[in-house]
Every structure is written in structure tokens, then in C-alpha cells.
Design a protein around this motif. Structure first.
Motif, PDB file in Angstrom:
ATOM      1  N   PRO A 302     -25.649  18.755  37.356  1.00 32.07           N
ATOM      2  CA  PRO A 302     -25.432  17.609  38.254  1.00 32.07           C
ATOM      3  C   PRO A 302     -24.470  17.893  39.407  1.00 32.07           C
ATOM      4  O   PRO A 302     -24.610  17.298  40.482  1.00 32.07           O
ATOM      5  N   ALA A 303     -23.505  18.784  39.222  1.00 29.32           N
ATOM      6  CA  ALA A 303     -22.580  19.097  40.319  1.00 29.32           C
ATOM      7  C   ALA A 303     -23.320  19.752  41.485  1.00 29.32           C
ATOM      8  O   ALA A 303     -23.047  19.452  42.662  1.00 29.32           O
ATOM      9  N   ALA A 304     -24.267  20.630  41.163  1.00 27.49           N
ATOM     10  CA  ALA A 304     -25.056  21.282  42.211  1.00 27.49           C
ATOM     11  C   ALA A 304     -25.966  20.267  42.900  1.00 27.49           C
ATOM     12  O   ALA A 304     -26.106  20.275  44.132  1.00 27.49           O
ATOM     13  N   LEU A 305     -26.571  19.384  42.123  1.00 26.07           N
ATOM     14  CA  LEU A 305     -27.437  18.355  42.705  1.00 26.07           C
ATOM     15  C   LEU A 305     -26.639  17.428  43.616  1.00 26.07           C
ATOM     16  O   LEU A 305     -27.104  17.044  44.699  1.00 26.07           O
ATOM     17  N   LYS A 306     -25.425  17.091  43.199  1.00 24.49           N
ATOM     18  CA  LYS A 306     -24.562  16.207  43.998  1.00 24.49           C
ATOM     19  C   LYS A 306     -24.225  16.841  45.337  1.00 24.49           C
ATOM     20  O   LYS A 306     -24.307  16.190  46.392  1.00 24.49           O
ATOM     21  N   GLU A 307     -23.836  18.122  45.323  1.00 29.77           N
ATOM     22  CA  GLU A 307     -23.478  18.792  46.584  1.00 29.77           C
ATOM     23  C   GLU A 307     -24.701  18.996  47.473  1.00 29.77           C
ATOM     24  O   GLU A 307     -24.625  18.858  48.699  1.00 29.77           O
ATOM     25  N   LEU A 308     -25.836  19.321  46.851  1.00 30.39           N
ATOM     26  CA  LEU A 308     -27.088  19.484  47.606  1.00 30.39           C
ATOM     27  C   LEU A 308     -27.457  18.172  48.284  1.00 30.39           C
ATOM     28  O   LEU A 308     -27.826  18.160  49.474  1.00 30.39           O
ATOM     29  N   THR A 309     -27.363  17.074  47.551  1.00 30.31           N
ATOM     30  CA  THR A 309     -27.698  15.761  48.099  1.00 30.31           C
ATOM     31  C   THR A 309     -26.753  15.385  49.232  1.00 30.31           C
ATOM     32  O   THR A 309     -27.184  14.904  50.294  1.00 30.31           O
ATOM     33  N   ALA A 310     -25.463  15.623  49.034  1.00 26.83           N
ATOM     34  CA  ALA A 310     -24.472  15.286  50.050  1.00 26.83           C
ATOM     35  C   ALA A 310     -24.729  16.047  51.350  1.00 26.83           C
ATOM     36  O   ALA A 310     -24.634  15.470  52.449  1.00 26.83           O
ATOM     37  N   GLU A 311     -25.039  17.329  51.251  1.00 32.83           N
ATOM     38  CA  GLU A 311     -25.290  18.130  52.458  1.00 32.83           C
ATOM     39  C   GLU A 311     -26.482  17.596  53.230  1.00 32.83           C
ATOM     40  O   GLU A 311     -26.443  17.475  54.465  1.00 32.83           O
ATOM     41  N   ASN A 312     -27.536  17.263  52.525  1.00 29.59           N
ATOM     42  CA  ASN A 312     -28.758  16.830  53.208  1.00 29.59           C
ATOM     43  C   ASN A 312     -28.663  15.393  53.715  1.00 29.59           C
ATOM     44  O   ASN A 312     -29.218  15.069  54.770  1.00 29.59           O
ATOM     45  N   GLU A 313     -27.956  14.545  52.994  1.00 30.48           N
ATOM     46  CA  GLU A 313     -27.759  13.181  53.489  1.00 30.48           C
ATOM     47  C   GLU A 313     -26.860  13.179  54.720  1.00 30.48           C
ATOM     48  O   GLU A 313     -27.020  12.340  55.626  1.00 30.48           O
TER      49      GLU A 313
END
Length: 474
Positions: A302-313
Motif C-alpha cells: 500500500p505504501a507504493a500504491l499511495k506514492e504512485l497515486t499521489a504522483e499521478n494525481e
């Protein structure tokens, strides 16, 4: 008397078989062969190599032999004497010997399905031409100027379709998306109007690559030949129609080759058909496995998904128009997204090995590889080596911030390397990054069913996962 004759024949037969087995297990060599085992005559160690493994780690066939024999060992697979190498220095040396000591090589099943001739395989001129044409339609400039918005449009449409279904098996659904997009762009194939289900046919062919080339009804190889013949018949008809009707030209990959048929002698009708066949095959199957793996890894981290989502948003928030298409500058700025792509490629191994054939006896590392032997450069072992990647089985996108570029170039080769690197390497990376961009900014998902990660054989990888996709609420 007859008993004596019979006994003599049995003794002769046993002696012959024993001699044959001894010769098989101890091949001739003008030097010292790498350590290893040739297995049983004809079969070799193929059955061990084809045993499924349910781990993201190296296939046990390879791992056990690396521990026993070291980074260079000999074996025999699908009837071929073979040397397997995971030695970075030796592999780098081999990559510099294209056309001198080694040439690109394929398993017999692949050669017969794709009708790859020795002359075509060995010709640097032909390879250079085909790579140039492929890069013209899949390279960075074409991606920047034309393909990126088309890829995003395809991903948006595909994920919207997935979200309307109760569940989706990602590997198969991704392969259909990738194949249909590539086929439309390269040859103008429209899956929605065609009666031929080409993506399924190509998937069946993929599953038969590491099989004995026995054309016996009911076998995977026999069925793959039937699929091949149906596909090439369709491609041949398409080629003839294009040549006869210039008004149907689209400016795509097929058109460029057609326009060159009068200039290049090697571009016969048969050759063009099988080139197109090969290009379509290469463009979808491995990346769909990586997409399925990405869903699993992100769900488990989930930490990787969170950072990935934040970058793209953040990209969307920084736009004047949040609904505008992804730009090339935005793609290049997606640092963490590309780290996720690299890490998934490292673990999944799109192209787990490179095959070469020794043109001459090749000395190296105290051993000699006999002329004519196949060399398996096992890039997957390099990408999972603890000597290069700390905790190599861990999904850790952040590791790419600190890795030395020289070390990476020698140990990370998901698309091959040098002049033989896959012409679609950047295309694959862009497709993966764009897919992740649309996925994490517009959707969330939950896993419905996840099969075990499977290395179907020493050269294959699969990750089955069923998901339920739902659109994010603003």
C-alpha cells in the motif's frame, strides 16, 4: 545356438546403447566444457525445466544448477546442447560478439512456427532494416508525436469496460487490449469488425514455444501450427489487397514494408508475412503478464500504491485542464511511476533469457563452448541477484533512486541489450506507465481471486489475478 546368437545381439545392443549414452553425456570439446549434466539422450533435462514453479524467484531448475555448478553450466533442452550463463562479464563479452562468435538463435519450435531461416537470422543488414522500420513506428519520436494520446484513449476505454464487469482476469484482458492496439496501429487490424480472434490464437502459440516440435494431432505444437497457418493466410490476403489498392494505404508498419518491397530483394511476400506475424507476436504477451503482476504487487504494498497515486494525481492538479491528455513532458516527469515500472519488469522478467548460437569454439572463464551449441544468457538471474539488488525478491520501487547506472546497464535487461534490444522497449514502458496513470487516478480495485505466481517453465512467467474495478468517487 540360437540362444547364443540372441545373447550376442543383446550384448551388442546393450553395448551400443551404453556407448551412445556415454557419448551423449560427455560431448566432444576442444577444451574444457562448463560443468553440468546433459540428462537423458534426446530428452536432456527438458522435463525438469518445464516443471511449473510457484514463486517469483528463479525457476528451481536454474537455481539448483547455479548453486551446484556456478554461473556458467551446460545442459540439454528440447534436443539442443546448451550452455547457460548468468556471468555479467561473460554475457557482456558475448553481446559484443554478434556476427563474430555468436548469432541470434531460436528454439526449434519457435523457428518452425515462425519459419525463421538461418540466412535471415544471421543477416545484419536485414536485422538493421527491420529494427529501423519498427523504431519508426514504435520509437520515442512516434510515441511523443502520435501514440501517447492514442494509448491513453485505449486504456481509458478498456478500464471503463472492465469497471462494468463483475470481475476481470487481468492477464487475459490486458493481452487482448495490448494486441488489438498494436495490431490496429501496425497493420490496421480492427478486432471489433474482424471475425478472426487473433489475440487468442497468438496466446495459444505463445504457450507452445518451449515444446518439442512434434507435429502430432492433439499436441500444443500441432495446434499452434494450425493457428499460425490461419493467421498467415489472413495476413497474406491483407498484404495482397494493400498492394493492389493503394487507396487503402494508412502509412503504418505494413505500408512501409510494402513500399520497400521493390527496393529490398529480401522482402518477398512470404518474408513480409512472417515479419508481420513476428512483430504482432512480440507486442503483447509478455507485457500483459507484467500488468497482472503490477496489480498484485501494488495491492500487497500500500505504501507504493499511495506514492504512485499521489504522483499521478499531482499531474492532474497541475494542469490547466484536468481532462486534457497525458503529455510527453508529464510522462518524463513521472519518476516514481517509472520506478514502479522498472521494479515490476525486474521481478517479472519480460524477456527472461537471450538465445545465441556459437559460430566458433568460444573460450571464456576457463571453459570452451563448442561451435554449434546454443547459449542461454539468463538475464532473469541477473535481475534477481542479491549481489546487485538487495533483498531481490522484495518489491521495492525506491531502490531505483540509488542504483548506479553502469551496474543497471549490465544487470537489468528486460528487453535485451545493445543493437539487439527490442525495438518496442520504450513503447512497452510508455504503455505500462500510461496504464498505471489512468488506473490510479480514476479507479480503485479489490482482488477477487489471485492464483499463484507461476513460472510455467524456465522461460515462462505468469500471474493470474481476478479483480473488481470501480470508478473513484470525487
Amino acid at each position: 545356438m540360437w540362444a547364443v546368437v540372441g545373447l550376442s545381439l543383446v550384448v551388442l545392443l546393450v553395448t551400443y546403447i551404453t556407448h551412445w549414452i556415454t557419448q551423449w553425456r560427455n560431448p566432444k570439446c576442444n577444451g574444457v566444457l562448463p560443468p553440468g549434466s546433459m540428462g537423458w539422450p534426446l530428452v536432456g533435462e527438458t522435463l525438469n525445466a518445464m516443471t511449473p514453479s510457484y514463486s517469483i524467484d528463479l525457476h528451481p531448475f536454474v537455481k539448483k544448477r547455479l548453486q551446484k555448478y556456478g554461473p556458467i553450466f551446460r545442459t540439454s533442452l528440447v534436443g539442443r546442447p546448451m550452455v547457460v550463463s548468468v556471468d555479467p562479464e561473460f554475457n557482456t563479452y558475448l553481446s559484443q560478439q554478434e556476427g563474430k562468435l555468436v548469432e541470434v538463435w531460436y528454439l526449434d519450435s519457435f523457428t518452425k512456427i515462425f519459419k525463421v531461416s538461418g540466412e535471415v537470422n544471421a543477416s545484419a543488414v536485414i536485422h538493421k532494416y527491420l529494427r529501423s522500420v519498427a523504431l519508426n513506428h514504435l520509437g520515442a519520436e512516434t510515441l511523443k508525436e502520435k501514440l501517447l494520446p492514442l494509448i491513453e484513449k485505449t486504456v481509458v476505454k478498456t478500464l471503463a469496460s472492465w469497471s462494468s464487469q463483475a470481475s476481470v482476469e487481468v492477464k487475459h484482458a490486458s493481452s487482448v487490449m495490448l494486441f488489438n492496439f498494436g495490431a490496429r496501429h501496425m497493420i490496421g487490424y480492427d478486432a471489433e469488425t474482424s471475425s478472426d480472434n487473433l489475440s487468442d490464437k497468438f496466446s495459444r502459440i505463445m504457450n507452445s514455444i518451449l515444446s518439442f516440435p512434434l507435429n502430432v494431432p492433439g499436441t500444443a505444437y500441432h495446434n499452434s501450427l494450425k493457428d499460425r497457418d490461419e493467421i498467415t493466410t489472413m495476413l497474406r490476403d491483407m498484404l495482397k489487397k494493400r498492394r493492389m489498392s493503394p487507396d487503402t494505404h494508412r502509412g503504418d508498419f505494413l505500408d512501409q514494408i510494402i513500399s520497400d518491397m521493390d527496393k529490398e530483394k529480401f522482402l518477398s511476400e512470404d518474408f513480409v508475412v512472417y515479419v508481420v506475424f513476428g512483430v504482432l507476436f512480440a507486442g503483447f504477451e509478455p507485457i500483459s503478464s507484467i500488468m497482472a503482476l503490477a496489480f498484485r504487487l501494488l495491492a500487497e504494498h500500500p505504501a507504493a500504491l499511495k506514492e504512485l497515486t499521489a504522483e499521478n494525481e499531482a499531474l492532474l492538479k497541475n494542469r490547466e485542464n484536468a481532462n486534457s491528455s497525458l503529455t510527453w513532458d508529464e510522462y518524463k516527469s513521472m519518476t516514481f511511476t517509472r520506478q514502479v515500472v522498472n521494479e515490476t519488469l525486474r521481478l517479472g522478467n519480460v524477456s527472461p533469457a537471450l538465445l545465441r548460437r556459437a559460430l566458433k569454439d568460444i573460450p571464456g572463464k576457463g571453459f570452451t563452448i563448442p561451435a554449434g551449441w546454443t547459449i542461454l544468457v539468463l538475464t532473469s538471474a541477473l535481475q534477481l541477484s542479491p549481489n546487485t539488488f538487495k533483498d531481490p525478491l522484495e518489491f521495492n520501487p525506491w531502490r531505483w533512486k540509488d542504483l548506479d547506472s553502469l551496474v543497471v546497464s549490465k544487470n537489468f535487461m528486460p528487453f535485451g541489450r545493445g543493437s539487439r534490444q527490442c525495438a518496442g522497449a520504450e513503447y512497452s514502458r510508455v504503455f505500462l506507465a500510461t496504464f498505471l496513470h489512468v488506473l490510479v487516478t480514476k479507479y480503485s480495485w479489490k482482488t477477487i481471486k489471485a492464483g499463484r505466481i507461476t513460472r510455467k517453465h524456465v522461460l515462462g512467467f505468469g500471474s493470474s489475478i481476478h479483480i473488481e474495478l470501480s470508478e473513484k468517487k470525487n
